[in-house]
Design a protein around this motif. Structure first.
Motif, PDB file in Angstrom:
ATOM      1  N   LEU A 186       6.907   0.037  24.975  1.00  0.00           N
ATOM      2  CA  LEU A 186       7.694  -1.144  24.475  1.00  0.00           C
ATOM      3  C   LEU A 186       9.281  -0.574  24.047  1.00  0.00           C
ATOM      4  N   GLU A 187       9.181   0.604  23.289  1.00  0.00           N
ATOM      5  CA  GLU A 187      10.281   1.212  22.813  1.00  0.00           C
ATOM      6  C   GLU A 187      10.964   1.738  23.876  1.00  0.00           C
ATOM      7  N   THR A 188      10.368   2.254  24.814  1.00  0.00           N
ATOM      8  CA  THR A 188      11.132   2.811  26.171  1.00  0.00           C
ATOM      9  C   THR A 188      12.177   1.673  26.817  1.00  0.00           C
ATOM     10  N   GLU A 189      11.335   0.311  26.949  1.00  0.00           N
ATOM     11  CA  GLU A 189      12.270  -0.789  27.234  1.00  0.00           C
ATOM     12  C   GLU A 189      13.352  -1.154  26.575  1.00  0.00           C
ATOM     13  N   TRP A 190      13.249  -1.230  25.177  1.00  0.00           N
ATOM     14  CA  TRP A 190      14.238  -1.467  24.318  1.00  0.00           C
ATOM     15  C   TRP A 190      15.452  -0.341  24.387  1.00  0.00           C
ATOM     16  N   LEU A 191      15.074   0.994  24.657  1.00  0.00           N
ATOM     17  CA  LEU A 191      16.171   2.178  24.624  1.00  0.00           C
ATOM     18  C   LEU A 191      16.811   1.784  25.924  1.00  0.00           C
ATOM     19  N   GLY A 204       5.901   8.383  29.290  1.00  0.00           N
ATOM     20  CA  GLY A 204       5.251   9.686  28.997  1.00  0.00           C
ATOM     21  C   GLY A 204       5.796  10.575  27.809  1.00  0.00           C
ATOM     22  N   TYR A 205       7.166  10.835  28.190  1.00  0.00           N
ATOM     23  CA  TYR A 205       7.840  11.502  27.283  1.00  0.00           C
ATOM     24  C   TYR A 205       7.799  11.140  25.918  1.00  0.00           C
ATOM     25  N   LEU A 206       7.926  10.214  25.532  1.00  0.00           N
ATOM     26  CA  LEU A 206       7.945   9.685  24.295  1.00  0.00           C
ATOM     27  C   LEU A 206       6.484   9.688  23.616  1.00  0.00           C
ATOM     28  N   ALA A 207       5.695   9.242  24.227  1.00  0.00           N
ATOM     29  CA  ALA A 207       4.184   9.235  23.869  1.00  0.00           C
ATOM     30  C   ALA A 207       3.724  10.727  23.704  1.00  0.00           C
ATOM     31  N   GLU A 208       4.298  11.893  24.361  1.00  0.00           N
ATOM     32  CA  GLU A 208       4.006  12.978  23.945  1.00  0.00           C
ATOM     33  C   GLU A 208       4.550  13.646  22.604  1.00  0.00           C
ATOM     34  N   LYS A 217      13.243  12.722  18.791  1.00  0.00           N
ATOM     35  CA  LYS A 217      13.397  13.606  17.506  1.00  0.00           C
ATOM     36  C   LYS A 217      12.811  12.655  16.245  1.00  0.00           C
ATOM     37  N   ARG A 218      12.347  11.748  16.672  1.00  0.00           N
ATOM     38  CA  ARG A 218      11.555  10.710  15.804  1.00  0.00           C
ATOM     39  C   ARG A 218      12.534   9.716  14.898  1.00  0.00           C
ATOM     40  N   GLU A 219      13.764   9.850  15.425  1.00  0.00           N
ATOM     41  CA  GLU A 219      14.846   8.789  14.750  1.00  0.00           C
ATOM     42  C   GLU A 219      14.297   7.381  14.961  1.00  0.00           C
ATOM     43  N   PRO A 220      14.252   6.533  14.009  1.00  0.00           N
ATOM     44  CA  PRO A 220      14.027   5.288  14.160  1.00  0.00           C
ATOM     45  C   PRO A 220      14.470   4.542  15.247  1.00  0.00           C
ATOM     46  N   LEU A 221      13.955   3.921  16.132  1.00  0.00           N
ATOM     47  CA  LEU A 221      14.437   2.995  16.775  1.00  0.00           C
ATOM     48  C   LEU A 221      15.558   1.928  16.253  1.00  0.00           C
ATOM     49  N   GLN A 222      15.309   1.397  15.093  1.00  0.00           N
ATOM     50  CA  GLN A 222      16.298   0.378  14.574  1.00  0.00           C
ATOM     51  C   GLN A 222      17.568   1.294  14.114  1.00  0.00           C
ATOM     52  N   TYR A 223      17.557   2.420  13.747  1.00  0.00           N
ATOM     53  CA  TYR A 223      18.733   3.045  13.725  1.00  0.00           C
ATOM     54  C   TYR A 223      19.593   3.401  14.874  1.00  0.00           C
ATOM     55  N   ILE A 224      18.902   3.766  15.837  1.00  0.00           N
ATOM     56  CA  ILE A 224      19.424   3.911  17.285  1.00  0.00           C
ATOM     57  C   ILE A 224      19.968   2.633  17.913  1.00  0.00           C
ATOM     58  N   LEU A 225      19.677   1.570  17.679  1.00  0.00           N
ATOM     59  CA  LEU A 225      19.929   0.434  18.342  1.00  0.00           C
ATOM     60  C   LEU A 225      20.781  -0.323  17.253  1.00  0.00           C
ATOM     61  N   GLY A 226      20.642  -0.118  16.041  1.00  0.00           N
ATOM     62  CA  GLY A 226      21.546  -0.505  14.996  1.00  0.00           C
ATOM     63  C   GLY A 226      21.171  -1.881  14.522  1.00  0.00           C
ATOM     64  N   THR A 227      20.213  -2.367  14.748  1.00  0.00           N
ATOM     65  CA  THR A 227      19.690  -4.014  14.417  1.00  0.00           C
ATOM     66  C   THR A 227      18.178  -3.951  14.084  1.00  0.00           C
TER      67      THR A 227
END
Length: 284
Positions: free
Chosen positions: A31-36, A19-23, A73-83
């Motif tokens: 899906l992104e929550t699951e990856w994080l 819910g937080y990320l959707a807001e 903060k809208r940092e891309p998921l790929q940069y956060i995960l590194g892959t």
């Protein structure tokens, strides 16, 4: 009597974070929550659901909060995960390179289909190395070269070359500069092609985090094609192919450049969304 501390289970953290990320405007928030959370907790996505009711300790909660705050903060998921996955291969990514897109797989597919016997391949603007490595893995008889202006991108691409044991040699430089009288059977490039005026309208993930030099294609987005296409015939063997990725609405102009440069068998190829994504041609 002191209040009991609130218990945060994996289920509760998943639901709250979604819910937080959707807001915050994040697409595919579930899906992104699951990856994080998988990354923070060292679990795969199945493991999250197997452990749905497991309470998290303070260290685990802190790890989750740290990653979620970055994504909010809208940092891309790929940069956060590194892959990022590309052509079935896993690539390391950092903010020094453009995140590989699945649309770009079209250029690899076309290269393999039209130049399956290419022995010498050049990737201009190698970035993370995803195109060069993918081609090297599918063309084991070929030697692949890559050129890139950014030292940080070259360092990351080298990591990805070594990760996959690919036959790719990297050079720091601009366009054809390092190659003298060398000739290739196939030249590919995914150059910057966003018109400068359009950059500010891009998603925050792209506008604020991805390298501007890998996006900005000049006033009409075509600056790099004007450099690459006319020069390429001098670096191609007879029968050699040039293939470039491009943006929406750019195919006709780039096809014109190919024709004026003497290419034959010119073609366009669409991405899965039906957008002309690749233009290519052959030197007779």
């Amino acid at each position: 009597m002191a209040e009991k501390p609130e218990i945060w289970t994996i289920r509760k953290v998943l639901d709250w974070t979604r819910g937080y990320l959707a807001e915050k405007g994040v697409e595919n928030a579930r899906l992104e929550t699951e990856w994080l959370l998988s990354a923070a907790l060292g679990l795969d996505r199945v493991g999250l659901y197997v452990n749905f009711d497991k309470p998290l300790n303070p260290e685990e909660l802190a790890a989750c909060r740290g990653l979620v705050a970055r994504r909010a903060k809208r940092e891309p998921l790929q940069y956060i995960l590194g892959t990022q996955e590309f052509c079935g291969l896993d690539f390391a990514v950092t903010p020094s390179v453009l995140i590989p897109r699945h649309d770009t797989e079209v250029i690899v597919e076309e290269a393999l289909r039209r130049a399956p016997h290419a022995a010498a391949v050049l990737d201009i603007g190698v970035g993370s190395g995803c195109i060069a490595v993918a081609l090297a893995k599918q063309l084991p008889h070929a030697q692949v070269w890559g050129v890139e202006q950014s030292p940080d991108a070259i360092a990351l691409a080298q990591r990805n070359v070594e990760r996959h044991g690919a036959r790719v040699t990297l050079f720091e430089g601009s366009l054809f500069e390092p190659f003298g009288d060398q000739r290739f059977d196939l030249i590919v490039s995914n150059p910057p092609y966003i018109p400068t005026a359009d950059l500010e309208a891009l998603q925050p993930e792209v506008r604020e985090y991805e390298p501007r030099a890998a996006l900005d294609g000049g006033s009409d987005g075509l600056d790099f094609y004007r450099l690459i296409v006319p020069a390429a015939p001098e670096y191609l063997n007879p029968g050699g192919w040039l293939m470039v990725e491009l943006g929406i609405g750019q195919a006709e102009a780039v096809l014109g450049m190919f024709s004026r440069a003497g290419f034959c068998d010119c073609f366009t190829a669409q991405d899965p969304n039906g957008i002309d994504r690749v233009v290519g041609g052959r030197i007779g």
